[in-house]
Motif scaffolding. Structure first.
Motif, PDB file in Angstrom:
ATOM      1  N   THR A 112     -33.875 -18.865 -20.074  1.00  0.00           N
ATOM      2  CA  THR A 112     -35.301 -18.556 -20.006  1.00  0.00           C
ATOM      3  C   THR A 112     -35.521 -17.167 -19.415  1.00  0.00           C
ATOM      4  O   THR A 112     -36.323 -16.387 -19.933  1.00  0.00           O
ATOM      5  CB  THR A 112     -36.045 -19.620 -19.171  1.00  0.00           C
ATOM      6  N   LEU A 113     -34.812 -16.839 -18.337  1.00  0.00           N
ATOM      7  CA  LEU A 113     -34.942 -15.515 -17.718  1.00  0.00           C
ATOM      8  C   LEU A 113     -34.497 -14.413 -18.677  1.00  0.00           C
ATOM      9  O   LEU A 113     -35.132 -13.358 -18.763  1.00  0.00           O
ATOM     10  CB  LEU A 113     -34.142 -15.456 -16.416  1.00  0.00           C
TER      11      LEU A 113
ATOM     12  N   MET B 189     -32.298 -22.164 -17.032  1.00  0.00           N
ATOM     13  CA  MET B 189     -33.020 -21.146 -16.286  1.00  0.00           C
ATOM     14  C   MET B 189     -32.549 -19.749 -16.697  1.00  0.00           C
ATOM     15  O   MET B 189     -33.356 -18.858 -16.940  1.00  0.00           O
ATOM     16  CB  MET B 189     -32.858 -21.324 -14.777  1.00  0.00           C
TER      17      MET B 189
ATOM     18  N   ALA C 134     -40.002 -20.148 -14.910  1.00  0.00           N
ATOM     19  CA  ALA C 134     -38.570 -20.300 -15.189  1.00  0.00           C
ATOM     20  C   ALA C 134     -37.823 -20.819 -13.974  1.00  0.00           C
ATOM     21  O   ALA C 134     -37.000 -21.731 -14.078  1.00  0.00           O
ATOM     22  CB  ALA C 134     -37.970 -18.971 -15.644  1.00  0.00           C
ATOM     23  N   VAL C 135     -38.123 -20.267 -12.819  1.00  0.00           N
ATOM     24  CA  VAL C 135     -37.402 -20.670 -11.610  1.00  0.00           C
ATOM     25  C   VAL C 135     -37.925 -22.008 -11.090  1.00  0.00           C
ATOM     26  O   VAL C 135     -37.145 -22.873 -10.704  1.00  0.00           O
ATOM     27  CB  VAL C 135     -37.515 -19.570 -10.531  1.00  0.00           C
TER      28      VAL C 135
ATOM     29  N   GLU D 280     -40.314 -24.415 -12.667  1.00  0.00           N
ATOM     30  CA  GLU D 280     -40.425 -25.561 -13.564  1.00  0.00           C
ATOM     31  C   GLU D 280     -39.110 -25.916 -14.254  1.00  0.00           C
ATOM     32  O   GLU D 280     -38.824 -27.080 -14.466  1.00  0.00           O
ATOM     33  CB  GLU D 280     -41.527 -25.317 -14.590  1.00  0.00           C
ATOM     34  N   VAL D 281     -38.312 -24.925 -14.591  1.00  0.00           N
ATOM     35  CA  VAL D 281     -37.037 -25.205 -15.272  1.00  0.00           C
ATOM     36  C   VAL D 281     -35.989 -25.685 -14.272  1.00  0.00           C
ATOM     37  O   VAL D 281     -35.273 -26.651 -14.523  1.00  0.00           O
ATOM     38  CB  VAL D 281     -36.531 -23.965 -16.048  1.00  0.00           C
ATOM     39  N   SER D 282     -35.900 -25.014 -13.117  1.00  0.00           N
ATOM     40  CA  SER D 282     -34.833 -25.341 -12.159  1.00  0.00           C
ATOM     41  C   SER D 282     -35.316 -26.027 -10.899  1.00  0.00           C
ATOM     42  O   SER D 282     -34.522 -26.324 -10.022  1.00  0.00           O
ATOM     43  CB  SER D 282     -34.073 -24.068 -11.791  1.00  0.00           C
TER      44      SER D 282
ATOM     45  N   ASN E 106     -29.503 -27.362 -15.993  1.00  0.00           N
ATOM     46  CA  ASN E 106     -30.679 -26.690 -15.435  1.00  0.00           C
ATOM     47  C   ASN E 106     -30.397 -25.213 -15.171  1.00  0.00           C
ATOM     48  O   ASN E 106     -31.239 -24.353 -15.456  1.00  0.00           O
ATOM     49  CB  ASN E 106     -31.123 -27.352 -14.133  1.00  0.00           C
ATOM     50  N   TYR E 107     -29.233 -24.946 -14.613  1.00  0.00           N
ATOM     51  CA  TYR E 107     -28.850 -23.568 -14.295  1.00  0.00           C
ATOM     52  C   TYR E 107     -28.826 -22.709 -15.562  1.00  0.00           C
ATOM     53  O   TYR E 107     -29.407 -21.624 -15.608  1.00  0.00           O
ATOM     54  CB  TYR E 107     -27.482 -23.572 -13.610  1.00  0.00           C
TER      55      TYR E 107
END
Length: 66
Positions: A18-19, A15, A41-42, A44-46, A11-12
């Motif tokens: 994505t960022l 993210m 990104a922050v 939904e992804v993480s 997950n990290y």
């Protein structure tokens, strides 16, 4: 002092990827889209959300109970 938050490595890194993609493809003519993409990104992804989101669900420290 705020406690550290640890995420699963997958997950990290997702993210961060994505960022990084958002930063590389930033369109200055669409700044609102930038904020939305960062939130996605922050959040939904993480799965990192502000405390106010918990309050909206009736679980946050800002939740007022009568």
């Amino acid at each position: 002092m705020t406690a550290s938050t640890y995420l699963p490595s997958d997950n990290y890194h997702a993210m961060l990827d994505t960022l990084e993609n958002i930063a590389r493809n930033f369109d200055p003519t669409a700044p609102d889209d930038l904020r939305t993409r960062l939130i996605m990104a922050v959040g939904e992804v993480s799965d990192i959300w502000p405390d106010s989101c918990r309050a909206e669900q009736g679980q946050g420290k800002d939740d007022k109970k009568s």
